[in-house]
Design a protein around this motif. Structure first.
Motif, PDB file in Angstrom:
ATOM      1  N   TYR A   1     -21.925  95.018   4.718  1.00 21.18           N
ATOM      2  CA  TYR A   1     -23.192  95.150   3.999  1.00 21.18           C
ATOM      3  C   TYR A   1     -24.387  95.211   4.950  1.00 21.18           C
ATOM      4  CZ  TYR A   1     -27.056  93.952   0.869  1.00 21.18           C
ATOM      5  OH  TYR A   1     -28.232  93.946   0.174  1.00 21.18           O
ATOM      6  N   SER A   2     -24.299  94.483   6.065  1.00 23.98           N
ATOM      7  CA  SER A   2     -25.420  94.451   7.006  1.00 23.98           C
ATOM      8  C   SER A   2     -24.921  94.000   8.372  1.00 23.98           C
ATOM      9  CB  SER A   2     -26.523  93.505   6.521  1.00 23.98           C
ATOM     10  OG  SER A   2     -26.039  92.170   6.453  1.00 23.98           O
ATOM     11  N   LEU A   3     -25.753  94.230   9.371  1.00 26.19           N
ATOM     12  CA  LEU A   3     -25.485  93.761  10.733  1.00 26.19           C
ATOM     13  C   LEU A   3     -26.665  92.937  11.211  1.00 26.19           C
ATOM     14  CD1 LEU A   3     -24.147  97.063  12.385  1.00 26.19           C
ATOM     15  CD2 LEU A   3     -22.779  95.172  11.497  1.00 26.19           C
ATOM     16  N   ASN A   4     -26.352  91.799  11.848  1.00 23.90           N
ATOM     17  CA  ASN A   4     -27.406  90.923  12.373  1.00 23.90           C
ATOM     18  C   ASN A   4     -26.919  90.354  13.692  1.00 23.90           C
ATOM     19  OD1 ASN A   4     -29.578  89.277  12.771  1.00 23.90           O
ATOM     20  ND2 ASN A   4     -29.197  87.931  11.031  1.00 23.90           N
ATOM     21  N   GLY A   5     -27.504  90.818  14.793  1.00 24.79           N
ATOM     22  CA  GLY A   5     -27.058  90.365  16.098  1.00 24.79           C
ATOM     23  C   GLY A   5     -27.862  91.000  17.216  1.00 24.79           C
ATOM     24  N   LYS A   6     -27.324  90.921  18.415  1.00 24.95           N
ATOM     25  CA  LYS A   6     -28.034  91.432  19.591  1.00 24.95           C
ATOM     26  C   LYS A   6     -27.890  92.951  19.685  1.00 24.95           C
ATOM     27  CE  LYS A   6     -26.515  90.567  23.796  1.00 24.95           C
ATOM     28  NZ  LYS A   6     -26.231  89.842  25.055  1.00 24.95           N
ATOM     29  N   LEU A   7     -29.014  93.616  19.873  1.00 25.47           N
ATOM     30  CA  LEU A   7     -28.997  95.064  20.056  1.00 25.47           C
ATOM     31  C   LEU A   7     -28.546  95.380  21.475  1.00 25.47           C
ATOM     32  CD1 LEU A   7     -29.715  97.860  18.806  1.00 25.47           C
ATOM     33  CD2 LEU A   7     -31.981  97.592  19.849  1.00 25.47           C
ATOM     34  N   LEU A   8     -27.416  96.063  21.595  1.00 24.65           N
ATOM     35  CA  LEU A   8     -26.881  96.398  22.909  1.00 24.65           C
ATOM     36  C   LEU A   8     -27.349  97.745  23.418  1.00 24.65           C
ATOM     37  CD1 LEU A   8     -23.129  95.283  22.545  1.00 24.65           C
ATOM     38  CD2 LEU A   8     -25.059  93.970  23.441  1.00 24.65           C
ATOM     39  N   PHE A   9     -27.568  98.680  22.479  1.00 29.19           N
ATOM     40  CA  PHE A   9     -27.839 100.061  22.889  1.00 29.19           C
ATOM     41  C   PHE A   9     -28.487 100.807  21.739  1.00 29.19           C
ATOM     42  CE2 PHE A   9     -26.292 104.420  22.324  1.00 29.19           C
ATOM     43  CZ  PHE A   9     -26.732 105.024  23.495  1.00 29.19           C
ATOM     44  N   SER A  10     -29.362 101.745  22.064  1.00 27.68           N
ATOM     45  CA  SER A  10     -29.885 102.659  21.049  1.00 27.68           C
ATOM     46  C   SER A  10     -30.336 103.947  21.714  1.00 27.68           C
ATOM     47  CB  SER A  10     -31.052 102.029  20.276  1.00 27.68           C
ATOM     48  OG  SER A  10     -32.160 101.809  21.122  1.00 27.68           O
ATOM     49  N   ASP A  11     -30.193 105.052  20.985  1.00 31.43           N
ATOM     50  CA  ASP A  11     -30.707 106.336  21.453  1.00 31.43           C
ATOM     51  C   ASP A  11     -31.349 107.042  20.262  1.00 31.43           C
ATOM     52  OD1 ASP A  11     -28.598 107.346  19.946  1.00 31.43           O
ATOM     53  OD2 ASP A  11     -27.333 107.780  21.675  1.00 31.43           O
ATOM     54  N   HIS A  12     -31.438 108.357  20.299  1.00 34.53           N
ATOM     55  CA  HIS A  12     -32.159 109.070  19.238  1.00 34.53           C
ATOM     56  C   HIS A  12     -31.335 109.279  17.971  1.00 34.53           C
ATOM     57  CE1 HIS A  12     -29.875 112.239  21.178  1.00 34.53           C
ATOM     58  NE2 HIS A  12     -30.106 113.020  20.142  1.00 34.53           N
ATOM     59  N   ILE A  13     -30.044 108.932  17.993  1.00 34.57           N
ATOM     60  CA  ILE A  13     -29.221 109.129  16.795  1.00 34.57           C
ATOM     61  C   ILE A  13     -28.424 107.900  16.381  1.00 34.57           C
ATOM     62  CG2 ILE A  13     -28.982 111.631  17.093  1.00 34.57           C
ATOM     63  CD1 ILE A  13     -26.173 111.079  18.268  1.00 34.57           C
ATOM     64  N   SER A  14     -28.267 106.923  17.266  1.00 36.16           N
ATOM     65  CA  SER A  14     -27.403 105.792  16.946  1.00 36.16           C
ATOM     66  C   SER A  14     -27.822 104.542  17.706  1.00 36.16           C
ATOM     67  CB  SER A  14     -25.944 106.133  17.276  1.00 36.16           C
ATOM     68  OG  SER A  14     -25.782 106.292  18.680  1.00 36.16           O
ATOM     69  N   ALA A  15     -27.155 103.450  17.365  1.00 33.53           N
ATOM     70  CA  ALA A  15     -27.403 102.181  18.051  1.00 33.53           C
ATOM     71  C   ALA A  15     -26.159 101.308  17.929  1.00 33.53           C
ATOM     72  CB  ALA A  15     -28.620 101.473  17.451  1.00 33.53           C
ATOM     73  N   VAL A  16     -26.106 100.250  18.741  1.00 31.72           N
ATOM     74  CA  VAL A  16     -24.987  99.310  18.700  1.00 31.72           C
ATOM     75  C   VAL A  16     -25.545  97.894  18.604  1.00 31.72           C
ATOM     76  CG1 VAL A  16     -22.980  98.357  19.916  1.00 31.72           C
ATOM     77  CG2 VAL A  16     -23.494 100.804  20.084  1.00 31.72           C
ATOM     78  N   ILE A  17     -25.077  97.158  17.584  1.00 33.42           N
ATOM     79  CA  ILE A  17     -25.450  95.757  17.421  1.00 33.42           C
ATOM     80  C   ILE A  17     -24.196  94.912  17.577  1.00 33.42           C
ATOM     81  CG2 ILE A  17     -26.242  94.000  15.783  1.00 33.42           C
ATOM     82  CD1 ILE A  17     -28.170  95.998  14.619  1.00 33.42           C
ATOM     83  N   GLU A  18     -24.279  93.881  18.398  1.00 32.90           N
ATOM     84  CA  GLU A  18     -23.155  92.976  18.632  1.00 32.90           C
ATOM     85  C   GLU A  18     -23.210  91.822  17.637  1.00 32.90           C
ATOM     86  OE1 GLU A  18     -21.123  91.010  22.519  1.00 32.90           O
ATOM     87  OE2 GLU A  18     -23.190  90.382  22.096  1.00 32.90           O
ATOM     88  N   CYS A  19     -22.127  91.665  16.879  1.00 34.64           N
ATOM     89  CA  CYS A  19     -22.018  90.571  15.913  1.00 34.64           C
ATOM     90  C   CYS A  19     -20.699  89.833  16.153  1.00 34.64           C
ATOM     91  CB  CYS A  19     -22.050  91.096  14.482  1.00 34.64           C
ATOM     92  SG  CYS A  19     -23.504  92.061  14.049  1.00 34.64           S
ATOM     93  N   GLY A  20     -20.765  88.571  16.506  1.00 34.66           N
ATOM     94  CA  GLY A  20     -19.553  87.789  16.735  1.00 34.66           C
ATOM     95  C   GLY A  20     -18.681  88.327  17.843  1.00 34.66           C
ATOM     96  N   GLY A  21     -19.293  88.884  18.872  1.00 33.30           N
ATOM     97  CA  GLY A  21     -18.550  89.405  20.005  1.00 33.30           C
ATOM     98  C   GLY A  21     -18.049  90.823  19.830  1.00 33.30           C
TER      99      GLY A  21
END
Length: 201
Positions: free
Chosen positions: A3-23
């Protein structure tokens, strides 16, 4: 279902991003407006998500608030409009702009989003106009009122017609003219409207 992501932002660019949740790092695609809302890498980030199941896997799509998520669901409910086009449309327009264009039947404005042809734009208007107009979706009553009263004078009507000739859609021109002093001559209204439009596009 995620439903959602809540964590540390590891990476982002012009089309996507990566959020770390629970490792675990979750990559999601998103509209340019959602990506612009993200903090710098290394900071905590939160997005709502939609899972798109495909034959070759699953795409996770992120949204900065629930209104954008609901608008996305509405867009992809249209026959022939998939998640890729949904993200493209929400990258081009705010939710309120999109709802305004649909409610006013302005397929030309919607077709300006990358990858959205005139037929797709017309289908979006056709299938969603009644839902937007009668269902109370979106908080854009002031904008609709502005468009409705933008043709109070003949000078305003002429200004709108001129702006449409310049390449703006009917609703874009009507919205801009509606914010101008319509007691002025047509030429002055056009100048004022062009200044307003230049700050938006």
């Amino acid at each position: 279902m995620i439903y959602s992501l809540n964590g540390k932002l590891l990476f982002s660019d012009h089309i996507s991003a990566v959020i770390e949740c629970g490792g675990v790092g979750y990559r999601f695609i998103a509209s340019s407006k959602t990506l612009a809302q993200l903090p710098p890498n290394g900071n905590n980030a939160f997005v709502y998500t939609y899972m798109n199941f495909k034959q070759d896997g699953v795409d996770l799509i992120g949204f900065y608030d629930e209104r954008e998520l609901e608008a996305f669901k509405l867009i992809i409910s249209v026959n022939g409009v998939g998640p890729k086009l949904g993200v493209a449309i929400l990258s081009e327009f705010t939710v309120d702009q999109l709802y305004l264009y649909i409610a006013s039947g302005d397929a030309k404005a919607i077709s300006k989003a990358p990858g959205v042809g005139s037929k797709s734009a017309q289908r979006i208007v056709l299938e969603l106009k009644d839902k937007i107009s009668s269902g109370g979706i979106g908080d854009f009553s002031n904008e609709v009122s502005t468009v409705a009263h933008s043709t109070d004078t003949s000078a305003a009507k002429d200004a709108i017609a001129a702006l449409v000739q310049f390449g703006y859609s009917q609703s874009e021109a009507s919205l801009a003219v509606g914010k101008c002093d319509k007691s002025k001559p047509c030429e002055d209204i056009i100048r004022e409207a062009l200044k307003l439009l230049s700050t938006v596009y």
